[in-house]
Motif scaffolding. Structure first.
Motif, PDB file in Angstrom:
ATOM      1  N   PRO A 148       0.819  -1.226   0.000  1.00  0.00           N
ATOM      2  CA  PRO A 148       0.000   0.000   0.000  1.00  0.00           C
ATOM      3  C   PRO A 148       0.849   1.271   0.000  1.00  0.00           C
ATOM      4  CG  PRO A 148      -0.917  -1.582   1.523  1.00  0.00           C
ATOM      5  CD  PRO A 148       0.410  -2.131   1.098  1.00  0.00           C
ATOM      6  N   TYR A 149       1.935   1.267   0.790  1.00  0.00           N
ATOM      7  CA  TYR A 149       2.819   2.434   0.818  1.00  0.00           C
ATOM      8  C   TYR A 149       3.454   2.641  -0.555  1.00  0.00           C
ATOM      9  CZ  TYR A 149       6.614   5.570   2.195  1.00  0.00           C
ATOM     10  OH  TYR A 149       7.467   6.632   2.290  1.00  0.00           O
TER      11      TYR A 149
ATOM     12  N   ALA B 127       0.860   4.066  -2.895  1.00  0.00           N
ATOM     13  CA  ALA B 127       0.548   5.452  -2.527  1.00  0.00           C
ATOM     14  C   ALA B 127       1.680   6.394  -2.913  1.00  0.00           C
ATOM     15  CB  ALA B 127       0.262   5.546  -1.026  1.00  0.00           C
TER      16      ALA B 127
ATOM     17  N   THR C 111      -5.633  10.051  -1.016  1.00  0.00           N
ATOM     18  CA  THR C 111      -5.817   9.285   0.213  1.00  0.00           C
ATOM     19  C   THR C 111      -5.012   9.869   1.369  1.00  0.00           C
ATOM     20  OG1 THR C 111      -3.966   7.773  -0.220  1.00  0.00           O
ATOM     21  CG2 THR C 111      -6.120   7.218  -1.193  1.00  0.00           C
TER      22      THR C 111
END
Length: 701
Positions: A230-231, A234, A277
């Motif tokens: 996820p990092y 992102a 996000t």
């Protein structure tokens, strides 16, 4: 197929469907013949070297990758016969005139057989020649590839489909890199693997600052020197959407770029405007924190968890579309100034006049004491006036003025000078800009004779203000040499002279000012360009230095005319020679005082004019930089506010042969790399590649 579609696009452009004005066919044909080295059956052609290396000036030098040159030339060579005809050269110029030129150019790079579609085999052929694939090979059997080309890889992709494929491919490439680094399938990779993937696959999204602090940024956000998927996603999403981040920031600050914004304020705006996000916002502020701690970003109070607009600029690399936008702005500004209405042009001249007035007043005040010394030195006679010289040199004059008249004696005559210098300098600067505008061609180039004429014309226009101003100023400046002179005021001098008396010595003034400006303005423009950085930007210091340097030869070379003008305008005292005109003054000065008398006060004049015009042009251009109003005309070159350090330099054409669509060819070609990361090898170590390329070229000839 694609070729016919492109011809239709060109027809639309001629009717106004494009975004960039097409080149004149006759001029384009002349340029083509200049670079075409191959002749067959009475027709001229370009080979790959002619187009890529000689015309576009890419891959310059002897150690170049011949395969890359041929591959890029194939974009234009739609017949795929290793030669570029004029029809193909002209067709590609038309293609570059459209908003989707980058995607069309990339499509033709992969359409190696020129049939208007891209097959899987063609895609693999080109992709395997890129630097990216050499570093991290892509799995050509992945489900992503099958979704576009089919399970059996037999489906060919049209232009519109390929544009979407190319847009998504690089994101998939990054994910593929993550999968390979995540050998155990844990959803984590090491920070070193993260750095390796970003530098090899996403380098086109990284500024130098961010690239050098990837590990530090990831380590501060993740636990145990591991980067989660996820990092990773992102982080890439943030870099892809930095322009959106800037809009979010400006939404918070109502367009102000120096206001500090907290994470909460930014987060609120992000949720209102888009779906950036929270993790992306966290990474953004973490990046800013790291860059501030490393000293790459500086604020007055250090980083306190708030960001400003320049922080975002340091993270966002210069994308090709910014280069295109900047280039189009240049072309729009210089292509057809006559197309603007008369009212707009008048308003632009009034705007320049107002800024020129302010700049002139600042420049005159800064150097007025030097001007006073110069005038007194030039008025000092050595042949006809009996008695000891009042001043031995300029320094002695300066000291005696302070001793006998006080510090304010150095500013004797300043008030009328300021009242007159505003319109004088304003009309000079405005007239020069106005005439220069008329000489610009559609590519933003101006011939030297145009620069000289514009400067001379500006110098001539100012005399209507200069002569009355100078004669009053000079008589006030020398008044302190006479007993009781301290009581002299400007208005009595004006009344005594009368209307015609105010223009005494006007011909000498005209001779001086026309010559000065004809030398000064072209020299200033070229000095400024030579001192600009690689992006064409001039810092305030280089503006000041350029103006001062240009003033040295301009001021010194017109000193004889200035001496004659001074002698004609000053009231001769008892025992001093009088003059009836320019020729009479020149003869008498030469006979009585010798040739050296024509250069009296030259040093003081240079020390006055050089810094004065340096300060004046420095002020004028900074005012246009920070108080800019767009009238659709030109503005001083390099006058845009500086791009913060860390952005890639704009790759733009400096060749006068890059006209029409070709004026944006270099940003488009570099955009294939900066937008899609598809970098081709620029250099080849083995000499055999170069040799084979040369031999093949000679065979064609």
């Amino acid at each position: 197929m694609f070729k016919e579609d492109k011809r239709e696009d060109e027809d639309e452009d001629e009717e106004g469907g494009g975004y960039l004005k097409r080149a004149n066919p006759d001029q384009l044909h002349e340029i083509f013949n200049k670079y075409a080295s191959v002749e067959r059956n009475g027709e001229r052609f370009m080979n790959a070297d002619d187009f890529i290396r000689r015309y576009l000036k890419l891959f310059e030098g002897n150690n170049f990758d011949a395969n890359s040159v041929r591959l890029l030339a194939g974009i234009v060579d739609t017949n795929k016969d290793s030669l570029i005809s004029y029809a193909e050269f002209q067709a590609f110029e038309g293609l570059l005139c459209f908003p989707d030129a980058l995607y069309k150019t990339a499509f033709q790079l992969f359409d190696t057989n020129g049939n208007g579609v891209v097959s899987f085999a063609e895609f693999v052929e080109v992709m395997r020649k890129t630097v990216l694939h050499e570093r991290i090979p892509f799995n050509m059997e992945s489900p992503f590839i099958q979704l576009y080309f089919g399970r059996n890889k037999q489906r060919a992709i049209s232009y519109s489909e390929f544009s979407q494929f190319l847009h998504d491919f690089h994101e998939e490439y990054a994910i593929e890199g993550f999968r390979k680094a995540d050998r155990n399938g844990t959803g984590f990779i090491s920070v070193l693997d993260f750095q390796d993937i970003m530098i090899n696959i996403k380098s086109h999204l990284l500024t130098k600052q961010v690239q050098s602090h990837l590990i530090e940024t990831a380590s501060g956000s993740q636990i145990g020197n591991k980067v989660s998927f996820p990092y990773f996603i992102a982080f890439n999403s943030l870099l892809n959407n930095m322009e959106l981040a800037k809009r979010i920031y400006l939404n918070v600050t109502n367009g102000h770029r120096n206001q500090e914004v907290s994470k909460d304020e930014f987060m609120h705006s992000a949720q209102v405007m888009s779906q950036m996000t929270p993790l992306e916002v966290d990474i953004l502020f973490q990046l800013c924190d790291v860059l501030h701690q490393s000293g790459l970003l500086l604020t007055e109070n250090g980083f306190d968890g708030r960001i400003v607009y320049n922080d975002l600029n340091a993270i966002a690399p210069e994308q090709y579309f910014k280069q295109i936008t900047n280039r189009l702005a240049e072309i729009k500004a210089v292509s057809s100034p006559e197309d603007r209405g008369v009212v707009i042009q008048v308003l632009e001249s009034a705007y320049r006049f107002a800024l020129g007035s302010i700049a002139g007043a600042v420049g005159a005040t800064a150097v007025y004491p030097i001007d006073l010394v110069k005038t007194r030195m030039q008025n000092q006679r050595t042949g006809s006036f009996v008695g000891e010289l009042m001043y031995r040199n300029s320094i002695d004059c300066f000291k005696k003025v302070i001793r006998h008249e006080g510090v304010f004696g150095l500013y004797r005559g300043l008030v009328p000078q300021l009242l007159g210098v505003a319109p004088e300098k304003a009309i000079k600067l405005t007239a020069n800009d106005f005439i220069r505008d008329k000489f610009y061609d559609k590519n933003g180039n101006i011939p030297v004779y145009g620069e000289i004429f514009a400067g001379g014309f500006a110098g001539g226009c100012q005399v209507i203000f200069t002569n009355p101003l100078e004669i009053v100023k000079i008589r006030l400046q020398v008044a302190g040499e006479i007993a009781g002179g301290s009581r002299m005021r400007a208005w009595p001098v004006v009344k005594d002279l009368g209307l015609f008396g105010l223009y005494k010595g006007a011909r000498a003034c005209l001779m001086r000012d026309v010559t000065f400006s004809a030398i000064y303005f072209p020299l200033y423009a070229h000095t400024k360009a030579s001192m600009a950085d690689e992006n064409g930007y001039n810092s305030p210091l280089t503006l000041l230095l350029s103006g001062a340097i240009a003033g040295v030869p301009a001021a010194s070379l017109v000193t004889p005319a200035d001496v004659i003008k001074t002698r004609l305008q000053v009231v001769a005292r008892q025992g001093q020679t009088t003059y009836t005109g320019i020729a009479d003054a020149a003869r008498k000065i030469y006979r009585e005082e010798g040739p050296r008398a024509f250069w009296k006060g030259a040093t003081a004049r240079v020390f006055r004019s050089s810094p004065q015009f340096g300060v004046t042009l420095f002020t004028y251009e900074l005012l246009q930089r920070y108080l800019y109003i767009d009238f659709g005309g030109t503005r001083p070159t390099g006058s845009e506010q500086k791009v913060p350090a860390g952005l890639e330099g704009e790759q733009k054409s400096r060749s006068p042969d890059h006209i029409g669509g070709y004026s944006v060819a270099l940003p488009i070609f570099s955009g294939i790399e900066t937008k899609f990361g598809l970098c081709l090898p620029k250099f080849s170590i083995p000499s055999s590649s170069t040799s084979s390329s040369s031999s093949s070229s000679s065979d064609k000839k």
